[in-house]
Design a protein around this motif. Structure first.
Motif, PDB file in Angstrom:
ATOM      1  N   MET A 203      26.805  26.765  49.064  1.00 34.40           N
ATOM      2  CA  MET A 203      26.774  28.190  49.353  1.00 34.40           C
ATOM      3  C   MET A 203      28.023  28.855  49.244  1.00 34.40           C
ATOM      4  SD  MET A 203      23.626  27.918  52.165  1.00 34.40           S
ATOM      5  CE  MET A 203      24.190  29.807  52.791  1.00 34.40           C
ATOM      6  N   ALA A 204      29.197  28.299  49.829  1.00 37.38           N
ATOM      7  CA  ALA A 204      30.390  28.707  49.890  1.00 37.38           C
ATOM      8  C   ALA A 204      31.013  28.957  48.393  1.00 37.38           C
ATOM      9  CB  ALA A 204      31.326  28.086  50.895  1.00 37.38           C
ATOM     10  N   PHE A 205      30.700  28.050  47.611  1.00 41.21           N
ATOM     11  CA  PHE A 205      31.190  28.081  46.293  1.00 41.21           C
ATOM     12  C   PHE A 205      30.588  29.101  45.449  1.00 41.21           C
ATOM     13  CE2 PHE A 205      31.520  26.402  41.830  1.00 41.21           C
ATOM     14  CZ  PHE A 205      32.893  26.170  41.568  1.00 41.21           C
ATOM     15  N   GLN A 206      29.170  29.216  45.683  1.00 47.64           N
ATOM     16  CA  GLN A 206      28.426  30.301  45.119  1.00 47.64           C
ATOM     17  C   GLN A 206      28.871  31.806  45.561  1.00 47.64           C
ATOM     18  OE1 GLN A 206      26.150  29.842  42.537  1.00 47.64           O
ATOM     19  NE2 GLN A 206      26.496  31.870  42.249  1.00 47.64           N
ATOM     20  N   THR A 207      29.217  31.936  46.795  1.00 52.44           N
ATOM     21  CA  THR A 207      29.789  33.082  47.105  1.00 52.44           C
ATOM     22  C   THR A 207      31.202  33.246  46.456  1.00 52.44           C
ATOM     23  OG1 THR A 207      28.802  32.719  49.493  1.00 52.44           O
ATOM     24  CG2 THR A 207      30.660  34.239  49.173  1.00 52.44           C
ATOM     25  N   MET A 208      31.754  32.340  46.278  1.00 55.59           N
ATOM     26  CA  MET A 208      33.252  32.519  45.453  1.00 55.59           C
ATOM     27  C   MET A 208      32.824  33.225  44.360  1.00 55.59           C
ATOM     28  SD  MET A 208      35.281  29.307  46.915  1.00 55.59           S
ATOM     29  CE  MET A 208      36.688  29.714  46.481  1.00 55.59           C
ATOM     30  N   ILE A 209      31.839  32.525  43.612  1.00 57.01           N
ATOM     31  CA  ILE A 209      31.725  32.933  42.064  1.00 57.01           C
ATOM     32  C   ILE A 209      31.133  34.342  42.152  1.00 57.01           C
ATOM     33  CG2 ILE A 209      29.990  32.439  40.344  1.00 57.01           C
ATOM     34  CD1 ILE A 209      30.236  29.660  41.053  1.00 57.01           C
ATOM     35  N   ASP A 210      30.343  34.734  42.972  1.00 63.47           N
ATOM     36  CA  ASP A 210      29.513  36.122  43.272  1.00 63.47           C
ATOM     37  C   ASP A 210      30.538  37.059  43.419  1.00 63.47           C
ATOM     38  OD1 ASP A 210      27.062  34.538  42.837  1.00 63.47           O
ATOM     39  OD2 ASP A 210      26.458  34.774  44.707  1.00 63.47           O
ATOM     40  N   SER A 211      31.527  36.668  44.214  1.00 71.59           N
ATOM     41  CA  SER A 211      32.536  37.686  44.555  1.00 71.59           C
ATOM     42  C   SER A 211      33.871  37.879  43.389  1.00 71.59           C
ATOM     43  CB  SER A 211      33.222  37.456  45.874  1.00 71.59           C
ATOM     44  OG  SER A 211      33.864  35.965  45.869  1.00 71.59           O
ATOM     45  N   GLY A 212      33.527  37.147  42.316  1.00 68.30           N
ATOM     46  CA  GLY A 212      34.285  37.174  41.156  1.00 68.30           C
ATOM     47  C   GLY A 212      35.746  36.585  41.210  1.00 68.30           C
ATOM     48  N   LEU A 213      35.686  35.463  42.090  1.00 70.18           N
ATOM     49  CA  LEU A 213      37.135  34.788  42.193  1.00 70.18           C
ATOM     50  C   LEU A 213      37.184  33.859  40.874  1.00 70.18           C
ATOM     51  CD1 LEU A 213      37.363  33.330  45.663  1.00 70.18           C
ATOM     52  CD2 LEU A 213      38.390  35.087  44.627  1.00 70.18           C
ATOM     53  N   LYS A 214      38.375  33.962  40.156  1.00 70.91           N
ATOM     54  CA  LYS A 214      38.515  33.244  39.170  1.00 70.91           C
ATOM     55  C   LYS A 214      38.734  31.495  39.116  1.00 70.91           C
ATOM     56  CE  LYS A 214      41.223  36.635  36.523  1.00 70.91           C
ATOM     57  NZ  LYS A 214      39.936  37.266  36.726  1.00 70.91           N
ATOM     58  N   LYS A 215      38.248  30.929  38.225  1.00 70.59           N
ATOM     59  CA  LYS A 215      38.091  29.501  38.332  1.00 70.59           C
ATOM     60  C   LYS A 215      39.371  28.795  39.180  1.00 70.59           C
ATOM     61  CE  LYS A 215      36.484  25.662  35.502  1.00 70.59           C
ATOM     62  NZ  LYS A 215      36.136  25.472  34.305  1.00 70.59           N
ATOM     63  N   LYS A 216      40.428  29.168  38.693  1.00 73.50           N
ATOM     64  CA  LYS A 216      41.586  28.732  39.552  1.00 73.50           C
ATOM     65  C   LYS A 216      41.666  28.994  40.980  1.00 73.50           C
ATOM     66  CE  LYS A 216      46.619  28.273  39.508  1.00 73.50           C
ATOM     67  NZ  LYS A 216      48.007  28.772  39.124  1.00 73.50           N
ATOM     68  N   GLN A 217      41.009  30.098  41.275  1.00 72.66           N
ATOM     69  CA  GLN A 217      41.257  30.434  42.838  1.00 72.66           C
ATOM     70  C   GLN A 217      39.626  29.705  43.504  1.00 72.66           C
ATOM     71  OE1 GLN A 217      40.570  34.626  41.843  1.00 72.66           O
ATOM     72  NE2 GLN A 217      42.223  34.805  43.042  1.00 72.66           N
ATOM     73  N   ARG A 218      38.755  29.263  42.693  1.00 71.97           N
ATOM     74  CA  ARG A 218      37.660  28.585  43.183  1.00 71.97           C
ATOM     75  C   ARG A 218      37.930  27.286  43.516  1.00 71.97           C
ATOM     76  NH1 ARG A 218      34.415  31.546  39.052  1.00 71.97           N
ATOM     77  NH2 ARG A 218      34.476  29.439  38.028  1.00 71.97           N
ATOM     78  N   LYS A 219      38.902  26.665  42.976  1.00 69.77           N
ATOM     79  CA  LYS A 219      39.414  25.405  43.513  1.00 69.77           C
ATOM     80  C   LYS A 219      40.037  25.193  44.521  1.00 69.77           C
ATOM     81  CE  LYS A 219      39.553  23.659  38.547  1.00 69.77           C
ATOM     82  NZ  LYS A 219      40.376  23.257  37.522  1.00 69.77           N
ATOM     83  N   ASN A 220      40.308  26.167  45.343  1.00 71.28           N
ATOM     84  CA  ASN A 220      41.066  26.182  46.748  1.00 71.28           C
ATOM     85  C   ASN A 220      39.872  25.624  47.615  1.00 71.28           C
ATOM     86  OD1 ASN A 220      42.196  26.687  49.212  1.00 71.28           O
ATOM     87  ND2 ASN A 220      42.831  28.916  48.592  1.00 71.28           N
TER      88      ASN A 220
END
Length: 136
Positions: free
Chosen positions: A99-116
């Protein structure tokens, strides 16, 4: 009122989230290396009023404890010994990382930021806390 502090415990790093003083809004606090968690909590509680802890409870799909629960049990003992006046509540944390990862996608974070992974842990702690608040 005092804050509620949520902990998404991990072997390497731990995500933390807190409520506001009225216990209405859950917000990510930070992610700390797990070996520095107790000193961080001591420092935080010296500055802020905390009513209780909410610790994620990892479970398998069949509701049995996951392997990582074995790491959390000793931490819970240390937490209770260090802060004997603060109750500890457990919340099922299944799917919080997804759910956290999906939240990051939904909020528009770039792929590099989602690897954090630290950010994932912090968001997971926030979701655990939000779940606890809904159940109150």
């Amino acid at each position: 009122m005092a804050r509620i502090l949520a902990i998404d415990f991990g072997k390497v790093r731990t995500g933390l989230a807190v409520t506001d003083e009225l216990q209405i809004i859950a917000s990510g606090l930070t992610t700390v290396p797990t070996k520095e968690l107790i000193p961080f909590l001591k420092d935080y509680i010296a500055k802020e009023k905390v009513e209780c802890f909410v610790v994620g409870e990892p479970k398998q799909m069949d509701a049995t404890a996951s392997e990582s629960e074995a790491l959390i049990i000793p931490f819970l003992k240390t937490l209770s010994d260090t802060f004997p006046d603060l109750p500890v509540h457990r919340v099922d944390e299944r799917f919080t990382s997804k759910m956290a990862f999906q939240t990051m996608i939904d909020s528009g974070l770039k792929k590099k930021q989602r690897k954090n992974k630290a950010l994932v842990d912090e968001i997971s702690a926030t979701l655990i806390l939000q779940s606890f608040l809904y159940s109150k």
